[in-house]
Design a protein around this motif. Structure first.
Motif, PDB file in Angstrom:
ATOM      1  N   MET A   1       0.853  -1.171   0.000  1.00 10.21           N
ATOM      2  CA  MET A   1       0.000   0.000   0.000  1.00 10.21           C
ATOM      3  C   MET A   1       0.889   1.221   0.000  1.00 10.21           C
ATOM      4  O   MET A   1       1.685   1.445   0.897  1.00 10.21           O
ATOM      5  CB  MET A   1      -0.885  -0.063   1.257  1.00 10.21           C
ATOM      6  N   ALA A   2       0.748   2.026  -1.037  1.00  8.30           N
ATOM      7  CA  ALA A   2       1.579   3.210  -1.171  1.00  8.30           C
ATOM      8  C   ALA A   2       1.197   4.266  -0.145  1.00  8.30           C
ATOM      9  O   ALA A   2       2.056   4.921   0.427  1.00  8.30           O
ATOM     10  CB  ALA A   2       1.473   3.776  -2.574  1.00  8.30           C
ATOM     11  N   GLY A   3      -0.113   4.473   0.045  1.00  5.33           N
ATOM     12  CA  GLY A   3      -0.550   5.461   1.017  1.00  5.33           C
ATOM     13  C   GLY A   3      -0.522   6.886   0.512  1.00  5.33           C
ATOM     14  O   GLY A   3      -0.726   7.819   1.262  1.00  5.33           O
ATOM     15  N   PHE A   4      -0.241   7.087  -0.784  1.00  4.96           N
ATOM     16  CA  PHE A   4      -0.233   8.429  -1.333  1.00  4.96           C
ATOM     17  C   PHE A   4      -0.590   8.365  -2.814  1.00  4.96           C
ATOM     18  O   PHE A   4      -0.553   7.308  -3.424  1.00  4.96           O
ATOM     19  CB  PHE A   4       1.141   9.081  -1.161  1.00  4.96           C
ATOM     20  N   GLY A   5      -0.957   9.523  -3.380  1.00 11.09           N
ATOM     21  CA  GLY A   5      -1.204   9.603  -4.802  1.00 11.09           C
ATOM     22  C   GLY A   5      -2.630   9.336  -5.250  1.00 11.09           C
ATOM     23  O   GLY A   5      -2.930   9.431  -6.427  1.00 11.09           O
ATOM     24  N   GLU A   6      -3.521   8.993  -4.332  1.00 12.71           N
ATOM     25  CA  GLU A   6      -4.909   8.710  -4.702  1.00 12.71           C
ATOM     26  C   GLU A   6      -5.552   9.970  -5.270  1.00 12.71           C
ATOM     27  O   GLU A   6      -5.366  11.060  -4.747  1.00 12.71           O
ATOM     28  CB  GLU A   6      -5.684   8.220  -3.474  1.00 12.71           C
ATOM     29  N   PRO A   7      -6.344   9.836  -6.364  1.00 12.91           N
ATOM     30  CA  PRO A   7      -6.902  11.022  -7.015  1.00 12.91           C
ATOM     31  C   PRO A   7      -7.981  11.729  -6.210  1.00 12.91           C
ATOM     32  O   PRO A   7      -8.308  12.876  -6.504  1.00 12.91           O
ATOM     33  CB  PRO A   7      -7.471  10.478  -8.328  1.00 12.91           C
ATOM     34  N   GLY A   8      -8.552  11.090  -5.203  1.00  8.19           N
ATOM     35  CA  GLY A   8      -9.514  11.767  -4.342  1.00  8.19           C
ATOM     36  C   GLY A   8     -10.913  11.901  -4.917  1.00  8.19           C
ATOM     37  O   GLY A   8     -11.681  12.724  -4.447  1.00  8.19           O
ATOM     38  N   VAL A   9     -11.268  11.122  -5.928  1.00  4.98           N
ATOM     39  CA  VAL A   9     -12.617  11.157  -6.475  1.00  4.98           C
ATOM     40  C   VAL A   9     -13.511  10.354  -5.533  1.00  4.98           C
ATOM     41  O   VAL A   9     -13.296   9.163  -5.330  1.00  4.98           O
ATOM     42  CB  VAL A   9     -12.657  10.556  -7.896  1.00  4.98           C
ATOM     43  N   THR A  10     -14.502  11.024  -4.921  1.00  7.32           N
ATOM     44  CA  THR A  10     -15.343  10.329  -3.948  1.00  7.32           C
ATOM     45  C   THR A  10     -16.641   9.819  -4.549  1.00  7.32           C
ATOM     46  O   THR A  10     -17.133   8.774  -4.146  1.00  7.32           O
ATOM     47  CB  THR A  10     -15.653  11.237  -2.749  1.00  7.32           C
ATOM     48  N   THR A  11     -17.216  10.556  -5.506  1.00  6.29           N
ATOM     49  CA  THR A  11     -18.401  10.100  -6.231  1.00  6.29           C
ATOM     50  C   THR A  11     -18.384  10.719  -7.619  1.00  6.29           C
ATOM     51  O   THR A  11     -17.670  11.698  -7.863  1.00  6.29           O
ATOM     52  CB  THR A  11     -19.724  10.498  -5.540  1.00  6.29           C
ATOM     53  N   VAL A  12     -19.169  10.126  -8.499  1.00  7.84           N
ATOM     54  CA  VAL A  12     -19.389  10.661  -9.841  1.00  7.84           C
ATOM     55  C   VAL A  12     -20.879  10.542 -10.125  1.00  7.84           C
ATOM     56  O   VAL A  12     -21.587   9.796  -9.455  1.00  7.84           O
ATOM     57  CB  VAL A  12     -18.565   9.896 -10.909  1.00  7.84           C
ATOM     58  N   ASP A  13     -21.358  11.278 -11.113  1.00  8.61           N
ATOM     59  CA  ASP A  13     -22.769  11.184 -11.491  1.00  8.61           C
ATOM     60  C   ASP A  13     -22.915  10.084 -12.524  1.00  8.61           C
ATOM     61  O   ASP A  13     -22.669  10.286 -13.705  1.00  8.61           O
ATOM     62  CB  ASP A  13     -23.267  12.522 -12.044  1.00  8.61           C
ATOM     63  N   ALA A  14     -23.297   8.905 -12.063  1.00 15.69           N
ATOM     64  CA  ALA A  14     -23.407   7.734 -12.932  1.00 15.69           C
ATOM     65  C   ALA A  14     -24.854   7.263 -13.036  1.00 15.69           C
ATOM     66  O   ALA A  14     -25.116   6.066 -13.204  1.00 15.69           O
ATOM     67  CB  ALA A  14     -22.509   6.625 -12.399  1.00 15.69           C
ATOM     68  N   ALA A  15     -25.785   8.179 -12.942  1.00 16.77           N
ATOM     69  CA  ALA A  15     -27.203   7.839 -13.024  1.00 16.77           C
ATOM     70  C   ALA A  15     -27.473   7.058 -14.305  1.00 16.77           C
ATOM     71  O   ALA A  15     -26.999   7.412 -15.380  1.00 16.77           O
ATOM     72  CB  ALA A  15     -28.050   9.107 -12.979  1.00 16.77           C
ATOM     73  N   GLY A  16     -28.213   5.978 -14.162  1.00 20.49           N
ATOM     74  CA  GLY A  16     -28.584   5.156 -15.298  1.00 20.49           C
ATOM     75  C   GLY A  16     -27.633   4.016 -15.596  1.00 20.49           C
ATOM     76  O   GLY A  16     -27.952   3.145 -16.402  1.00 20.49           O
TER      77      GLY A  16
END
Length: 165
Positions: A1-16
């Motif tokens: 586990m690197a523990g760094f570098g994660e893009p931080g995207v928590t949610t997206v609008d994927a309706a449907g």
């Protein structure tokens, strides 16, 4: 586990969109929780989840392929802990190559949410349990949905950038 570098995207609008979630039953206490987190991420993004279970991680790619033919996104979840033999290496390689092949052959995002760890403690720290450093069930799901949206957004006639939030 690197523990760094994660893009931080928590949610997206994927309706449907529909997410196929396939999870191994090995280390069920962890994979059950990862499935719960993947379903929660799917719902938080406005998508629908369909869940299937298989015996172990080696069985994930074949069900992932069947799901990729039916659904918009696939999330494969499992836990593989290194033992005293080379079996760990064969399982990890087989799962990784299989899931990659499914994604490329079917043209659908397939998230590799299989924890490949040295110890069960490392798996617990990645499984999204209370106090875990990472939540791979959630993160893998959002990443796959994000990729599906990027693929859908590709349009050769437009010069705009896709997936740069």
């Amino acid at each position: 586990m690197a523990g760094f570098g994660e893009p931080g995207v928590t949610t997206v609008d994927a309706a449907g969109l529909t997410v196929g979630i396939v999870a191994a039953r090995w280390h069920g206490d962890l994979t059950d929780h990862m499935v719960d987190r993947a379903v929660a991420a799917t719902e938080a993004c406005g998508a629908r989840a369909v869940v299937a279970r298989v015996a172990g991680s080696v069985e994930l790619p074949v069900v992932a392929q069947a799901m990729a033919r039916r659904y918009d996104v696939v999330v494969a979840l499992g836990v593989v802990v290194r033992g005293a033999t080379a079996h760990f290496d064969y399982v990890c390689q087989s799962v990784t190559e299989g899931l990659t092949r499914v994604a490329l052959d079917e043209g659908k995002p397939v998230a590799h949410g299989v924890l490949t760890v040295e110890t069960i403690e490392q798996a617990r720290d990645r499984a999204g349990l209370p106090g875990s450093a990472e939540d791979k069930g959630w993160a893998a799901t959002v990443a796959a949905l994000d990729a599906a949206l990027a693929v859908r957004g590709l349009d050769a006639t437009n010069a705009h950038r896709v997936g740069f939030a």
